[in-house]
Design an enzyme around this catalytic site. Structure first.
Site, mmCIF file in Angstrom:
data_model
loop_
_atom_site.group_PDB
_atom_site.id
_atom_site.type_symbol
_atom_site.label_atom_id
_atom_site.label_comp_id
_atom_site.label_asym_id
_atom_site.label_seq_id
_atom_site.Cartn_x
_atom_site.Cartn_y
_atom_site.Cartn_z
ATOM 1 N N GLU A 108 1.101 -1.391 0.012
ATOM 2 C CA GLU A 108 -0.001 0.045 -0.017
ATOM 3 C C GLU A 108 1.483 1.462 0.086
ATOM 4 O O GLU A 108 0.457 2.383 -0.638
ATOM 5 C CB GLU A 108 -0.878 -0.029 1.099
ATOM 6 N N GLU A 128 -4.549 -9.348 3.950
ATOM 7 C CA GLU A 128 -5.086 -8.781 5.238
ATOM 8 C C GLU A 128 -6.523 -10.020 5.239
ATOM 9 O O GLU A 128 -6.863 -10.681 6.023
ATOM 10 C CB GLU A 128 -5.660 -7.783 4.395
#
Length: 247
Positions: A108, A128
């Site tokens: 990210e 995640e």
């Protein structure tokens, strides 16, 4: 800044994540130091910025060896998302030079940059969902824009790792190259950007981001809402304990 190095030379700012003993995994101190470095770059006369990682990785994501802090998680999550906001908000174009792991928050961080170069040893992944967590760094907005909605869902739902070469084929990065050439190429790209009129480079960045970022704040807020739901779940507690118990 004990977990981030900052250098400015000839119009180029280089910011190094510097927790090599933990593969530059994310902790609160690293987030604070990175934001401080980005603020310093914003106030400097730099015309381009390079973000890289010391040691064997760019950033291996959240440091799961660290216990989840007690109390209200929203300020901590907002602080983490400020990294994406700062990267997108800088007037200078930012180049991510990715080698080794770029996992979760590390991927990210890279996507928050304007350009991404990947070494041939780079490994991108979004684990995640497999950990019972939610994405947080605007991946819900930026990843589909880069690789398309279907491939973005595949990457998030399966959590499979992607090499630098595969990332290039997917459109996740601008180029894939030998690890020994990574920083030289990143600095060469930065130098070329720095040679252009600074105002024109800023306006180009702003113009291209205007459509993307019109929905960025909504994506960040939804990600925080999901993170607050998942962070203290039984599944997350079990996966974190399994990770910490590894030898």
């Amino acid at each position: 800044m004990s977990t981030v190095d900052y250098a400015l030379d000839d119009g180029i700012c280089v910011i190094w994540l510097n927790r090599p003993e933990r593969l530059n995994a994310v902790v609160a101190e690293l987030v604070d130091d990175l934001l401080e470095a980005l603020d310093a770059a914003a106030k400097s006369d730099a015309r381009a910025v390079v973000l890289a990682g010391r040691g064997r990785a760019f950033c291996a994501g959240h440091d799961l060896k660290e216990p989840t802090p007690e109390g209200d998680s929203r300020p901590r999550l907002d602080r983490l998302q400020d990294v994406t906001r700062r990267l997108r908000g800088l007037r200078q174009p930012v180049i991510a030079a990715v080698h080794g792991y770029a996992i979760g928050a590390g991927a990210e961080f890279a996507m928050g940059c304007d350009l991404i170069l990947a070494a041939d040893d780079a490994v991108f992944a979004f684990p995640e969902v497999s950990l019972g967590l939610s994405v947080t760094g605007a991946a819900s907005r930026l990843l589909p824009l880069l690789v398309g909605p279907l491939k973005a869902k595949e990457l998030l739902l399966l959590g499979e790792r992607v090499s630098g070469a595969e990332a290039y084929e997917l459109g996740l990065v601008n180029a894939a190259l030998p690890v020994d050439d990574l920083m030289d190429t990143a600095l060469a790209w930065a130098a070329k950007i720095a040679s252009h009129p600074a105002a024109a480079a800023t306006m180009a960045k702003r113009a291209l981001d205007s459509g993307i970022d019109s929905s960025l704040d909504a994506a960040l807020e939804l990600e925080v809402s999901h993170a607050l739901i998942t962070e203290h779940s039984a599944e997350v507690a079990a996966s974190a304990e399994a990770f910490r118990s590894r030898t």
